[in-house]
Design a protein around this motif. Structure first.
Motif, PDB file in Angstrom:
ATOM      1  N   PHE A  30       0.809  -1.205   0.000  1.00  0.00           N
ATOM      2  CA  PHE A  30       0.000   0.000   0.000  1.00  0.00           C
ATOM      3  C   PHE A  30       0.850   1.266   0.000  1.00  0.00           C
ATOM      4  O   PHE A  30       1.953   1.284   0.527  1.00  0.00           O
ATOM      5  CB  PHE A  30      -0.939   0.012   1.214  1.00  0.00           C
ATOM      6  N   THR A  31       0.290   2.321  -0.605  1.00  0.00           N
ATOM      7  CA  THR A  31       0.901   3.650  -0.594  1.00  0.00           C
ATOM      8  C   THR A  31      -0.124   4.621  -0.026  1.00  0.00           C
ATOM      9  O   THR A  31      -1.276   4.246   0.221  1.00  0.00           O
ATOM     10  CB  THR A  31       1.268   4.102  -2.021  1.00  0.00           C
ATOM     11  N   ALA A  33      -1.625   6.843  -1.627  1.00  0.00           N
ATOM     12  CA  ALA A  33      -2.698   6.996  -2.614  1.00  0.00           C
ATOM     13  C   ALA A  33      -3.796   5.954  -2.430  1.00  0.00           C
ATOM     14  O   ALA A  33      -4.930   6.153  -2.856  1.00  0.00           O
ATOM     15  CB  ALA A  33      -2.129   6.908  -4.029  1.00  0.00           C
ATOM     16  N   ASP A  34      -3.476   4.850  -1.768  1.00  0.00           N
ATOM     17  CA  ASP A  34      -4.475   3.804  -1.566  1.00  0.00           C
ATOM     18  C   ASP A  34      -5.598   4.229  -0.625  1.00  0.00           C
ATOM     19  O   ASP A  34      -6.662   3.610  -0.618  1.00  0.00           O
ATOM     20  CB  ASP A  34      -3.817   2.517  -1.076  1.00  0.00           C
ATOM     21  N   LEU A  37      -7.667   5.160  -3.451  1.00  0.00           N
ATOM     22  CA  LEU A  37      -7.850   4.129  -4.477  1.00  0.00           C
ATOM     23  C   LEU A  37      -8.618   2.898  -3.992  1.00  0.00           C
ATOM     24  O   LEU A  37      -9.401   2.326  -4.755  1.00  0.00           O
ATOM     25  CB  LEU A  37      -6.503   3.710  -5.050  1.00  0.00           C
ATOM     26  N   ARG A  83      -4.038  -4.894  -9.676  1.00  0.00           N
ATOM     27  CA  ARG A  83      -2.950  -3.923  -9.560  1.00  0.00           C
ATOM     28  C   ARG A  83      -1.923  -4.336  -8.517  1.00  0.00           C
ATOM     29  O   ARG A  83      -0.738  -4.047  -8.653  1.00  0.00           O
ATOM     30  CB  ARG A  83      -3.484  -2.525  -9.314  1.00  0.00           C
ATOM     31  N   LYS A  87       1.910  -4.946  -9.364  1.00  0.00           N
ATOM     32  CA  LYS A  87       2.909  -4.190  -8.609  1.00  0.00           C
ATOM     33  C   LYS A  87       3.966  -5.122  -8.019  1.00  0.00           C
ATOM     34  O   LYS A  87       5.167  -4.845  -8.097  1.00  0.00           O
ATOM     35  CB  LYS A  87       2.220  -3.389  -7.505  1.00  0.00           C
ATOM     36  N   TYR A 151      -0.282   8.179  -8.906  1.00  0.00           N
ATOM     37  CA  TYR A 151      -0.509   6.785  -9.270  1.00  0.00           C
ATOM     38  C   TYR A 151       0.778   5.975  -9.344  1.00  0.00           C
ATOM     39  O   TYR A 151       0.714   4.764  -9.476  1.00  0.00           O
ATOM     40  CB  TYR A 151      -1.258   6.697 -10.598  1.00  0.00           C
ATOM     41  N   ASN A 153       3.704   3.760  -8.288  1.00  0.00           N
ATOM     42  CA  ASN A 153       3.868   2.748  -7.256  1.00  0.00           C
ATOM     43  C   ASN A 153       2.530   2.253  -6.694  1.00  0.00           C
ATOM     44  O   ASN A 153       2.459   1.819  -5.562  1.00  0.00           O
ATOM     45  CB  ASN A 153       4.770   3.270  -6.120  1.00  0.00           C
ATOM     46  N   THR A 154       1.465   2.314  -7.480  1.00  0.00           N
ATOM     47  CA  THR A 154       0.167   1.808  -7.032  1.00  0.00           C
ATOM     48  C   THR A 154      -0.303   0.615  -7.853  1.00  0.00           C
ATOM     49  O   THR A 154      -1.328   0.035  -7.537  1.00  0.00           O
ATOM     50  CB  THR A 154      -0.926   2.895  -7.128  1.00  0.00           C
ATOM     51  N   ASP A 157       0.255   2.664 -12.635  1.00  0.00           N
ATOM     52  CA  ASP A 157       1.257   3.621 -13.098  1.00  0.00           C
ATOM     53  C   ASP A 157       0.953   4.192 -14.474  1.00  0.00           C
ATOM     54  O   ASP A 157       1.415   5.276 -14.810  1.00  0.00           O
ATOM     55  CB  ASP A 157       2.635   2.958 -13.119  1.00  0.00           C
TER      56      ASP A 157
END
Length: 186
Positions: A30-31, A33-34, A37, A83, A87, A151, A153-154, A157
């Motif tokens: 997870f990042t 941005a998640d 997302l 995704r 990843k 986006y 590294n999710t 990309d």
């Protein structure tokens, strides 16, 4: 797993010195941005599956609607699950190298990107638990100004226009940061 040095050394230019080499941690899923997302993907996928279910019940009268929903279900499944698989596979094939001149990202056998280190803005992000570091080299241009770089590294990309060269989820944070200090001083 192959030796990361053996993938970076052939990419060095004359007079260039390798300061650090490493890989991303494929266990990091997870990042930041998640936070957006994951709920969005669940809403998208849930609605697409609901659409398909409702369309399937009336498929005899309106078969077009059942067919129309299939791509949306597939995209929803990619957003929800695919995704993360993409990843992880990408991280397993990725090697990072930092020289006295460039940051190098090598993905697989055919994809190499690099960025100058000296005189370029560098952004360092530490993970919340402090075990990993991500470093972005250079600016993301207009894409970064409009949040399109979020986006990276999710696993999504392909939405990141004008991607910056970056090292994501590096477990050797101390080694990378020491080498980064060497590269930017030199």
């Amino acid at each position: 797993m192959d030796d990361p040095r053996s993938r970076i050394l052939p990419l060095l230019r004359q007079g260039e010195h390798l300061l650090w080499v490493g890989r991303p941690d494929p266990r990091v899923r997870f990042t930041g941005a998640d936070a957006f997302l994951v709920p969005f993907s669940l809403l998208w996928g849930g609605f697409a599956i609901f659409w398909e279910f409702m369309a399937a019940t009336t498929a005899k009268q309106q078969p077009f609607f059942a067919l129309w929903g299939i791509p949306f279900v597939l995209v929803g499944l990619y957003f929800i699950f695919g995704r993360f698989i993409y990843k992880k596979r990408r991280k397993l094939r990725t090697v990072y190298g930092l020289t006295d001149r460039r940051a190098i990202v090598c993905i697989g056998d055919n994809s190499v990107s690099d960025s100058p280190v000296n005189g370029m803005p560098t952004k360092v992000d530490r993970s919340k638990d402090g075990r990993h570091v991500s470093v972005t080299f250079g600016s993301q241009g207009m894409a970064g100004a409009f949040g399109m770089g979020m986006y990276q590294n999710t696993g999504m990309d392909f939405f990141s226009l004008g991607q910056a060269v970056a090292f994501f989820d590096v477990p050797d944070r101390d080694g990378l940061l020491r080498a980064l200090d060497q590269a930017t001083v030199g």
